[in-house]
Design a protein around this motif. Structure first.
Motif, PDB file in Angstrom:
ATOM      1  N   LEU A  58       4.442  -5.443  12.579  1.00  0.00           N
ATOM      2  CA  LEU A  58       3.914  -6.562  11.657  1.00  0.00           C
ATOM      3  C   LEU A  58       5.027  -7.009  10.601  1.00  0.00           C
ATOM      4  O   LEU A  58       5.041  -8.374  10.495  1.00  0.00           O
ATOM      5  CB  LEU A  58       2.619  -6.391  11.200  1.00  0.00           C
ATOM      6  CG  LEU A  58       1.321  -5.788  12.066  1.00  0.00           C
ATOM      7  CD1 LEU A  58       0.145  -5.720  11.275  1.00  0.00           C
ATOM      8  CD2 LEU A  58       1.220  -7.260  12.853  1.00  0.00           C
ATOM      9  N   LEU A  59       5.447  -6.163  10.055  1.00  0.00           N
ATOM     10  CA  LEU A  59       6.490  -6.713   8.947  1.00  0.00           C
ATOM     11  C   LEU A  59       7.657  -7.330   9.774  1.00  0.00           C
ATOM     12  O   LEU A  59       8.294  -8.539   8.996  1.00  0.00           O
ATOM     13  CB  LEU A  59       7.387  -5.569   8.455  1.00  0.00           C
ATOM     14  CG  LEU A  59       6.577  -4.836   7.018  1.00  0.00           C
ATOM     15  CD1 LEU A  59       6.878  -3.337   6.798  1.00  0.00           C
ATOM     16  CD2 LEU A  59       6.341  -5.940   6.129  1.00  0.00           C
ATOM     17  N   SER A  60       8.002  -7.283  10.923  1.00  0.00           N
ATOM     18  CA  SER A  60       9.130  -7.857  11.530  1.00  0.00           C
ATOM     19  C   SER A  60       8.781  -9.067  12.135  1.00  0.00           C
ATOM     20  O   SER A  60       9.659 -10.213  12.244  1.00  0.00           O
ATOM     21  CB  SER A  60       9.520  -7.164  12.781  1.00  0.00           C
ATOM     22  OG  SER A  60       8.445  -7.027  13.933  1.00  0.00           O
ATOM     23  N   GLN A  61       7.462  -9.484  12.172  1.00  0.00           N
ATOM     24  CA  GLN A  61       6.930 -10.816  12.379  1.00  0.00           C
ATOM     25  C   GLN A  61       6.777 -11.598  11.154  1.00  0.00           C
ATOM     26  O   GLN A  61       6.200 -12.903  11.358  1.00  0.00           O
ATOM     27  CB  GLN A  61       5.625 -10.773  13.132  1.00  0.00           C
ATOM     28  CG  GLN A  61       5.855  -9.871  14.592  1.00  0.00           C
ATOM     29  CD  GLN A  61       6.495 -10.963  15.347  1.00  0.00           C
ATOM     30  OE1 GLN A  61       6.591 -12.094  15.486  1.00  0.00           O
ATOM     31  NE2 GLN A  61       8.057 -10.157  15.858  1.00  0.00           N
ATOM     32  N   GLY A  62       6.913 -11.128  10.211  1.00  0.00           N
ATOM     33  CA  GLY A  62       6.904 -12.011   8.703  1.00  0.00           C
ATOM     34  C   GLY A  62       5.526 -11.414   7.820  1.00  0.00           C
ATOM     35  O   GLY A  62       5.008 -12.390   7.095  1.00  0.00           O
TER      36      GLY A  62
ATOM     37  N   PRO B 280      -0.008  -6.300  -0.844  1.00  0.00           N
ATOM     38  CA  PRO B 280       0.782  -5.106   0.235  1.00  0.00           C
ATOM     39  C   PRO B 280      -0.345  -5.268   1.453  1.00  0.00           C
ATOM     40  O   PRO B 280      -1.204  -4.446   2.086  1.00  0.00           O
ATOM     41  CB  PRO B 280       0.427  -3.889  -0.368  1.00  0.00           C
ATOM     42  CG  PRO B 280      -0.957  -4.068  -1.249  1.00  0.00           C
ATOM     43  CD  PRO B 280      -0.713  -5.203  -1.852  1.00  0.00           C
ATOM     44  N   VAL B 281       0.111  -6.147   2.253  1.00  0.00           N
ATOM     45  CA  VAL B 281      -0.749  -6.758   3.572  1.00  0.00           C
ATOM     46  C   VAL B 281      -0.717  -5.990   4.520  1.00  0.00           C
ATOM     47  O   VAL B 281      -1.297  -5.475   5.361  1.00  0.00           O
ATOM     48  CB  VAL B 281      -0.516  -8.201   3.698  1.00  0.00           C
ATOM     49  CG1 VAL B 281      -1.197  -8.664   4.870  1.00  0.00           C
ATOM     50  CG2 VAL B 281      -1.116  -9.204   2.536  1.00  0.00           C
ATOM     51  N   ALA B 282       0.778  -5.662   5.041  1.00  0.00           N
ATOM     52  CA  ALA B 282       1.225  -5.160   6.146  1.00  0.00           C
ATOM     53  C   ALA B 282       0.644  -3.851   6.346  1.00  0.00           C
ATOM     54  O   ALA B 282       0.121  -3.315   7.600  1.00  0.00           O
ATOM     55  CB  ALA B 282       2.622  -4.884   6.518  1.00  0.00           C
ATOM     56  N   SER B 283       0.505  -2.995   5.436  1.00  0.00           N
ATOM     57  CA  SER B 283      -0.183  -1.580   5.667  1.00  0.00           C
ATOM     58  C   SER B 283      -1.439  -1.593   5.691  1.00  0.00           C
ATOM     59  O   SER B 283      -2.014  -0.993   6.450  1.00  0.00           O
ATOM     60  CB  SER B 283       0.029  -0.702   4.085  1.00  0.00           C
ATOM     61  OG  SER B 283      -0.225  -1.550   2.993  1.00  0.00           O
ATOM     62  N   GLN B 284      -2.516  -2.665   4.929  1.00  0.00           N
ATOM     63  CA  GLN B 284      -3.671  -2.969   5.268  1.00  0.00           C
ATOM     64  C   GLN B 284      -4.015  -3.462   6.678  1.00  0.00           C
ATOM     65  O   GLN B 284      -4.924  -3.047   7.135  1.00  0.00           O
ATOM     66  CB  GLN B 284      -4.164  -3.815   4.113  1.00  0.00           C
ATOM     67  CG  GLN B 284      -5.486  -4.266   4.260  1.00  0.00           C
ATOM     68  CD  GLN B 284      -6.552  -3.097   3.909  1.00  0.00           C
ATOM     69  OE1 GLN B 284      -6.247  -1.983   3.370  1.00  0.00           O
ATOM     70  NE2 GLN B 284      -7.867  -3.702   4.169  1.00  0.00           N
TER      71      GLN B 284
ATOM     72  N   ALA C   9       2.484  -1.210  11.440  1.00  0.00           N
ATOM     73  CA  ALA C   9       3.047  -2.053  10.285  1.00  0.00           C
ATOM     74  C   ALA C   9       4.143  -2.574  10.357  1.00  0.00           C
ATOM     75  O   ALA C   9       4.760  -3.471   9.744  1.00  0.00           O
ATOM     76  CB  ALA C   9       2.712  -1.330   8.898  1.00  0.00           C
ATOM     77  N   LEU C  10       5.163  -1.542  10.949  1.00  0.00           N
ATOM     78  CA  LEU C  10       6.475  -1.975  10.912  1.00  0.00           C
ATOM     79  C   LEU C  10       6.849  -3.207  12.106  1.00  0.00           C
ATOM     80  O   LEU C  10       7.674  -4.245  11.719  1.00  0.00           O
ATOM     81  CB  LEU C  10       7.383  -0.873  11.348  1.00  0.00           C
ATOM     82  CG  LEU C  10       7.830   0.302  10.551  1.00  0.00           C
ATOM     83  CD1 LEU C  10       8.365   1.434  10.970  1.00  0.00           C
ATOM     84  CD2 LEU C  10       8.407  -0.182   9.422  1.00  0.00           C
TER      85      LEU C  10
END
Length: 566
Positions: free
Chosen positions: A194-198, A223-227, A191-192
């Motif tokens: 993916l968050l770095s990629q937007g 809440p997309v990244a966690s899913q 998730a971290l």
């Protein structure tokens, strides 16, 4: 960049990362589960609290029917909870002005996520609240994946242990450890990244913007990244947005695309190392890994060739096979994702499988019909391949005229019967469900492609139905988009296929583990069939291909093959 070079670089990156993580993650999972309570790490404090709250003795062991009963009871409670949560979400917090979900969709969705299928017959942005997504669907993404690994570990213990009482472990301990020690930390890491990629992570319902044509557009947020992380790691596949991993909020860059492909392959691949470590012979795990690799690379080669080809100058000028694919991923990234998601029972998509060429679409369909063992779902891929290994050993034993043995355990009538029944569940569901659906006049209106028999539209419509039942029965969740599945028939029929396709094989595999654990171990002799090395890998690969070819060739000939020949 040259498409061949782009494909080669992406494949090399995926394989390289998997090779780097194969040993440490595989050995770590073997340590987490252990072959018995005396050979696993001490419980964490949070685990101890959970055991006390739930009145679970982590040192106790269960027979196969106790293990199966706990698993089925837990899953039934999950279906009930998720169904009720969807029905009452309109009066709960974080509802976003969304009403409760209709009974048929709520049933289908509850079954879908509990069975690790994540088949979605609804538009997530306009149907599911943030609370339902987080407390209901995301939680099931964790625990349904942990259930799959638990079954695989129980089967491994059946080979490793010799127990007159027939104990194969404790389901509650395996479930807890798989969720907290493996899936949760890996999901946080992914998730971290993916968050770095937007990839977005928000509790807002959305924001307004102006479209290219000047009209007002509402863009959904969630809440997309966690899913997204656990959706791929757990080989679940259900998107929190309707476009799934083709949506720029779920999968914005080529780097995030590669990360998601690695995530969905990671645990199934590394479980072969876990298997080898737990049985005390890592060459056994490498043999299974070789079979997975042969099947995966073969499917990928055919799909890449089919999707990269163009027919005629006009097709080349129009972009040819780029229909239904995101420009930021291109054909290599889309084909790599499609083969990996259908080979792992994930079902996430970054392109429209319905827009693939007849050969490319038929290949990803066949990938599911192999039983999704290349490399398969989290846990389900390993135990599915082990069941086929038992069938292969039985066939090999017939060839040499000896009683079949696998990992020091003799395979008698009971073991072979359970393995055969497990293999037959999925084909029965796919073929019966497809045949009933195509002869029901009431279902043709839901096919985006229908017409007179023999026409290209009718042939593709048949492929859509076959794909849907293959996806549901294999707990995959992807679909050919031309089929509308909102009718009561499809909601019910596919829901039944998801239930039986998931839990019947699980019960049979646990029964197999219970029968193996009571068998004494025998030392190998000169006549024992070797189950490591190229010969056995070839035998097992041939068994997989032969079972699928004999079972599904007539159906494939009526759909993708006929379409490709036209």
């Amino acid at each position: 960049m040259n498409p061949a070079l782009a494909a080669g670089l992406q494949i090399a990156l995926v394989v390289g990362v998997l090779a780097l993580l194969y040993v440490p993650l595989g050995d770590y999972m073997a340590k987490v589960y252990g072959t018995d309570p005396d050979h696993r790490p001490r419980d964490l404090k949070v685990e101890t609290v959970l055991y006390r709250l739930c009145r679970i003795d982590p040192r106790s062991e269960q027979t196969w029917y106790g293990y199966a009963g706990s698993l089925l009871g837990f899953s039934a409670a999950g279906v009930l909870f998720l169904y009720v949560l969807q029905r009452v979400q309109g009066v709960l917090p974080l509802g976003g002005d969304l009403a409760g979900v209709s009974p048929s969709v709520a049933f289908n969705t509850a079954v879908s996520f509990v069975t690790n299928t994540n088949w979605q017959s609804y538009v997530p942005e306009t149907t599911m609240s943030h609370l339902t997504q987080m407390v209901g669907l995301t939680v099931q993404n964790f625990v349904s994946a942990a259930v799959g690994v638990s079954v695989a570990v129980a089967l491994i213990r059946g080979f490793v242990r010799v127990s007159r009482g027939g104990e194969i472990g404790n389901f509650w301990v395996d479930l807890t450890r798989g969720s907290l020690r493996i899936l949760l930390p890996l999901s946080l890491l992914v998730a971290l990244i993916l968050l770095s990629q937007g990839v977005v992570q928000s509790l807002r319902s959305g924001f307004d913007s102006t479209g290219l044509d000047g009209s007002a557009v509402t863009n959904a947020l969630a809440p997309v990244a966690s899913q997204e992380a656990i959706k791929e790691l757990g080989t679940n596949g259900g998107g929190i947005l309707a476009a799934n991993s083709a949506h720029p909020f779920e999968n914005p860059t080529p780097i995030s695309n590669i990360v998601e492909i690695i995530a969905l392959l990671l645990i199934p691949v590394c479980l072969t190392r876990t298997f080898g470590t737990m049985v005390g012979n890592r060459k056994q795990g490498l043999s299974l890994l070789a079979v997975m690799g042969i099947l995966w690379s073969g499917m990928l080669a055919v799909t890449l060739a089919a999707e990269s080809g163009t027919r005629g100058v006009a097709a080349s000028a129009a972009g040819a096979m780029m229909e239904g694919k995101e420009v930021r991923f291109g054909i290599p990234g889309s084909a790599l994702f499609a083969v990996s998601t259908t080979g792992t029972s994930t079902g996430a998509v970054n392109a429209a499988h319905d827009s693939m060429s007849p050969l490319g679409g038929g290949t990803v369909l066949l990938n599911m019909l192999l039983g999704e063992i290349a490399p398969g779902g989290v846990g389900s891929g390993l135990y599915g391949l082990l069941v086929l290994a038992i069938v292969a050993v039985f066939v090999g034993g017939l060839l040499v005229g000896r009683t079949p043995e696998y990992l020091g355990k003799k395979l008698g009538r009971r073991q072979v019967t359970l393995a055969a029944l497990s293999v037959l569940v999925m084909p029965a569901l796919v073929l019966i469900g497809t045949s009933i659906t195509v002869i029901l006049a009431s279902t043709t209106g839901y096919m985006g492609n229908s017409g007179d028999p023999g026409t290209p539209q009718a042939i593709h419509g048949f492929s859509e139905v076959l794909y849907a039942f293959a996806s549901a029965s294999n707990n995959n969740g992807s679909a050919f988009g031309g089929l509308t599945v909102t009718s009561d028939w499809f909601q019910s029929a596919l829901g039944v296929c998801m239930l039986f396709g998931r839990f019947l094989p699980i019960v049979l595999v646990l029964a197999l583990a219970g029968s193996l654990v009571t068998e004494p171990r025998t030392a190998p002799t000169a006549g024992t069939l070797p189950t490591t090395g190229p010969m056995f890998a070839g035998l097992l690969t041939g068994t997989v291909a032969l079972v699928a070819a004999l079972t599904f060739f007539p159906a494939l000939a009526l759909g993708p093959i006929a379409e490709a020949l036209q």
